[in-house]
Scaffold this motif. Structure first.
Motif, PDB file in Angstrom:
ATOM      1  N   LYS A 140       6.986   5.014   9.282  1.00  0.00           N
ATOM      2  CA  LYS A 140       7.048   3.804   9.132  1.00  0.00           C
ATOM      3  C   LYS A 140       6.405   3.228   7.723  1.00  0.00           C
ATOM      4  O   LYS A 140       6.832   2.576   6.847  1.00  0.00           O
ATOM      5  CB  LYS A 140       6.644   3.023  10.244  1.00  0.00           C
ATOM      6  CG  LYS A 140       6.787   1.546  10.336  1.00  0.00           C
ATOM      7  CD  LYS A 140       6.434   1.024  11.508  1.00  0.00           C
ATOM      8  CE  LYS A 140       6.619  -0.553  11.582  1.00  0.00           C
ATOM      9  NZ  LYS A 140       6.207  -1.267  12.931  1.00  0.00           N
ATOM     10  N   ALA A 141       5.135   3.719   7.596  1.00  0.00           N
ATOM     11  CA  ALA A 141       4.432   3.331   6.367  1.00  0.00           C
ATOM     12  C   ALA A 141       4.973   3.733   5.046  1.00  0.00           C
ATOM     13  O   ALA A 141       4.858   2.923   4.081  1.00  0.00           O
ATOM     14  CB  ALA A 141       2.987   4.013   6.596  1.00  0.00           C
ATOM     15  N   HIS A 142       5.761   4.704   5.091  1.00  0.00           N
ATOM     16  CA  HIS A 142       6.550   5.132   3.918  1.00  0.00           C
ATOM     17  C   HIS A 142       7.851   4.228   3.690  1.00  0.00           C
ATOM     18  O   HIS A 142       8.498   4.587   2.626  1.00  0.00           O
ATOM     19  CB  HIS A 142       6.983   6.795   3.895  1.00  0.00           C
ATOM     20  CG  HIS A 142       7.421   7.368   2.918  1.00  0.00           C
ATOM     21  ND1 HIS A 142       8.689   7.361   2.433  1.00  0.00           N
ATOM     22  CD2 HIS A 142       6.665   8.050   1.816  1.00  0.00           C
ATOM     23  CE1 HIS A 142       8.821   8.070   1.408  1.00  0.00           C
ATOM     24  NE2 HIS A 142       7.714   8.402   0.916  1.00  0.00           N
ATOM     25  N   GLY A 143       8.011   3.588   4.576  1.00  0.00           N
ATOM     26  CA  GLY A 143       9.403   2.735   4.711  1.00  0.00           C
ATOM     27  C   GLY A 143      10.640   3.154   4.977  1.00  0.00           C
ATOM     28  O   GLY A 143      11.780   2.926   4.627  1.00  0.00           O
ATOM     29  N   SER A 144      10.325   4.400   5.883  1.00  0.00           N
ATOM     30  CA  SER A 144      11.675   5.238   6.356  1.00  0.00           C
ATOM     31  C   SER A 144      12.290   4.260   7.488  1.00  0.00           C
ATOM     32  O   SER A 144      11.697   3.514   8.281  1.00  0.00           O
ATOM     33  CB  SER A 144      11.483   6.560   7.003  1.00  0.00           C
ATOM     34  OG  SER A 144      10.731   7.494   6.039  1.00  0.00           O
ATOM     35  N   ASP A 145      13.493   4.561   7.385  1.00  0.00           N
ATOM     36  CA  ASP A 145      14.377   3.643   8.417  1.00  0.00           C
ATOM     37  C   ASP A 145      14.817   4.716   9.664  1.00  0.00           C
ATOM     38  O   ASP A 145      14.981   3.927  10.724  1.00  0.00           O
ATOM     39  CB  ASP A 145      15.617   3.081   7.891  1.00  0.00           C
ATOM     40  CG  ASP A 145      16.679   3.892   7.167  1.00  0.00           C
ATOM     41  OD1 ASP A 145      16.319   4.951   6.827  1.00  0.00           O
ATOM     42  OD2 ASP A 145      17.816   3.373   6.926  1.00  0.00           O
ATOM     43  N   GLN A 146      15.004   5.990   9.551  1.00  0.00           N
ATOM     44  CA  GLN A 146      15.325   6.755  10.608  1.00  0.00           C
ATOM     45  C   GLN A 146      14.473   7.970  10.374  1.00  0.00           C
ATOM     46  O   GLN A 146      14.201   8.556   9.213  1.00  0.00           O
ATOM     47  CB  GLN A 146      16.882   7.147  10.600  1.00  0.00           C
ATOM     48  CG  GLN A 146      17.415   7.853  11.653  1.00  0.00           C
ATOM     49  CD  GLN A 146      18.693   8.053  11.565  1.00  0.00           C
ATOM     50  OE1 GLN A 146      19.484   8.301  10.605  1.00  0.00           O
ATOM     51  NE2 GLN A 146      19.517   7.921  12.720  1.00  0.00           N
ATOM     52  N   VAL A 147      14.185   8.631  11.654  1.00  0.00           N
ATOM     53  CA  VAL A 147      13.473   9.952  11.591  1.00  0.00           C
ATOM     54  C   VAL A 147      14.202  11.037  12.113  1.00  0.00           C
ATOM     55  O   VAL A 147      15.024  10.568  13.157  1.00  0.00           O
ATOM     56  CB  VAL A 147      12.195  10.080  12.402  1.00  0.00           C
ATOM     57  CG1 VAL A 147      11.458  11.178  12.399  1.00  0.00           C
ATOM     58  CG2 VAL A 147      11.160   8.906  11.495  1.00  0.00           C
ATOM     59  N   TRP A 148      14.252  12.270  11.769  1.00  0.00           N
ATOM     60  CA  TRP A 148      15.294  13.301  12.184  1.00  0.00           C
ATOM     61  C   TRP A 148      14.746  14.700  12.195  1.00  0.00           C
ATOM     62  O   TRP A 148      13.627  14.728  11.504  1.00  0.00           O
ATOM     63  CB  TRP A 148      16.672  13.502  11.526  1.00  0.00           C
ATOM     64  CG  TRP A 148      16.605  13.844  10.005  1.00  0.00           C
ATOM     65  CD1 TRP A 148      16.272  13.145   8.894  1.00  0.00           C
ATOM     66  CD2 TRP A 148      16.910  15.192   9.415  1.00  0.00           C
ATOM     67  NE1 TRP A 148      16.119  13.983   7.647  1.00  0.00           N
ATOM     68  CE2 TRP A 148      16.339  15.447   8.376  1.00  0.00           C
ATOM     69  CE3 TRP A 148      17.232  16.463  10.376  1.00  0.00           C
ATOM     70  CZ2 TRP A 148      16.811  16.540   7.592  1.00  0.00           C
ATOM     71  CZ3 TRP A 148      17.422  17.550   9.437  1.00  0.00           C
ATOM     72  CH2 TRP A 148      17.364  17.447   7.969  1.00  0.00           C
ATOM     73  N   LEU A 149      15.010  15.418  13.025  1.00  0.00           N
ATOM     74  CA  LEU A 149      14.414  16.833  12.935  1.00  0.00           C
ATOM     75  C   LEU A 149      15.680  17.773  13.632  1.00  0.00           C
ATOM     76  O   LEU A 149      16.484  17.369  14.174  1.00  0.00           O
ATOM     77  CB  LEU A 149      13.007  16.709  13.890  1.00  0.00           C
ATOM     78  CG  LEU A 149      13.466  16.292  15.315  1.00  0.00           C
ATOM     79  CD1 LEU A 149      13.743  17.321  16.423  1.00  0.00           C
ATOM     80  CD2 LEU A 149      12.137  15.454  15.912  1.00  0.00           C
ATOM     81  N   GLY A 150      15.376  18.943  13.448  1.00  0.00           N
ATOM     82  CA  GLY A 150      16.079  19.983  13.896  1.00  0.00           C
ATOM     83  C   GLY A 150      15.296  20.645  14.896  1.00  0.00           C
ATOM     84  O   GLY A 150      14.027  21.000  14.594  1.00  0.00           O
ATOM     85  N   VAL A 151      15.952  21.024  15.979  1.00  0.00           N
ATOM     86  CA  VAL A 151      15.377  21.843  17.280  1.00  0.00           C
ATOM     87  C   VAL A 151      16.156  22.872  17.730  1.00  0.00           C
ATOM     88  O   VAL A 151      17.255  22.576  17.968  1.00  0.00           O
ATOM     89  CB  VAL A 151      14.639  20.735  18.238  1.00  0.00           C
ATOM     90  CG1 VAL A 151      15.955  20.120  19.084  1.00  0.00           C
ATOM     91  CG2 VAL A 151      14.079  21.839  19.466  1.00  0.00           C
ATOM     92  N   TRP A 152      15.639  24.005  17.926  1.00  0.00           N
ATOM     93  CA  TRP A 152      16.325  25.266  18.396  1.00  0.00           C
ATOM     94  C   TRP A 152      17.284  24.969  19.437  1.00  0.00           C
ATOM     95  O   TRP A 152      16.722  24.498  20.612  1.00  0.00           O
ATOM     96  CB  TRP A 152      15.693  26.654  18.252  1.00  0.00           C
ATOM     97  CG  TRP A 152      16.295  27.989  18.632  1.00  0.00           C
ATOM     98  CD1 TRP A 152      17.388  28.096  18.202  1.00  0.00           C
ATOM     99  CD2 TRP A 152      15.818  28.801  19.394  1.00  0.00           C
ATOM    100  NE1 TRP A 152      17.911  29.533  18.579  1.00  0.00           N
ATOM    101  CE2 TRP A 152      16.819  29.912  19.558  1.00  0.00           C
ATOM    102  CE3 TRP A 152      14.774  28.763  20.568  1.00  0.00           C
ATOM    103  CZ2 TRP A 152      16.791  31.047  20.381  1.00  0.00           C
ATOM    104  CZ3 TRP A 152      14.717  30.032  21.262  1.00  0.00           C
ATOM    105  CH2 TRP A 152      15.534  31.192  21.122  1.00  0.00           C
ATOM    106  N   GLU A 153      18.327  25.217  19.478  1.00  0.00           N
ATOM    107  CA  GLU A 153      19.414  24.933  20.780  1.00  0.00           C
ATOM    108  C   GLU A 153      18.884  25.593  22.149  1.00  0.00           C
ATOM    109  O   GLU A 153      19.020  25.164  22.826  1.00  0.00           O
ATOM    110  CB  GLU A 153      20.670  25.336  20.508  1.00  0.00           C
ATOM    111  CG  GLU A 153      20.910  26.857  20.364  1.00  0.00           C
ATOM    112  CD  GLU A 153      22.517  27.214  20.023  1.00  0.00           C
ATOM    113  OE1 GLU A 153      23.408  26.702  20.669  1.00  0.00           O
ATOM    114  OE2 GLU A 153      22.653  28.385  19.687  1.00  0.00           O
TER     115      GLU A 153
END
Length: 181
Positions: free
Chosen positions: A119-132
């Motif tokens: 949020k402080a960096h100005g990002s509008d969305q956060v994403w990640l990859g997680v092993w299935e």
């Protein structure tokens, strides 16, 4: 007492050791020793960690207890999976906690700090990859409002594995209309 802070260059060796330890503890049982060794050598050396800590397009957080690292999170900006529809995405590239600290709030604290940093960096969305095949991690991310939006290949050594891409808006209160997937 737990303390979360930004990693410094002097943390590179301990950060490398923690990254390799937590990755091996999480995935060693389902990968060959050769693939584990290839992956760890490619991503977790002291020099690589020093570069990542210094990279202005990344942020590395460490969680310590009595000067011992017990977990870490790493965010990066400017790159995203094709399924991410955001103007200013942030990726939680890694979030790992030492096995002996599971269930003690470390992951929650790291996620909270990661979201605040995005949020402080100005990002509008956060994403990640997680092993299935990691339902515990998927459930944890789900509790934080992440939902599946796609997938990608994550190679461990010579073994291509499937990660589920999960995403959420950084600040749901700021969304007008439907949030992005």
């Amino acid at each position: 007492m737990l303390r979360i802070r930004r990693a410094e260059l002097s943390d590179a060796l301990r950060r490398a050791e923690l990254a390799e330890l937590t990755f091996r503890n999480t995935f060693e049982a389902t990968n060959t020793p050769e693939d584990m060794n290839l992956h760890c050598a490619a991503f977790y050396s002291e020099a690589i960690q020093a570069r990542e800590i210094s990279d202005p397009k990344m942020a590395t957080l460490v969680c310590e207890h009595k000067e011992q690292f017990v977990g870490f999170a790493q965010l990066r900006w400017e790159r995203s999976a094709a399924c991410i529809k955001a103007e200013r995405p942030a990726e939680i590239q890694r979030l790992y906690v030492c096995e002996t600290w599971h269930g003690k709030g470390v992951a929650q604290d790291l996620m909270s700090e990661s979201m605040a940093l995005a949020k402080a960096h100005g990002s509008d969305q956060v994403w990640l990859g997680v092993w299935e095949h990691n339902p515990r991690a998927m459930a944890f991310y789900g509790k934080w409002g992440f939902s599946a939006v796609g997938d990608h290949t994550f190679p461990v050594g010579s073994n291509p594995q499937r990660d589920i891409i999960m995403a959420r808006v950084v600040d749901p209160a700021a969304v007008v209309g439907d949030p992005p997937p």
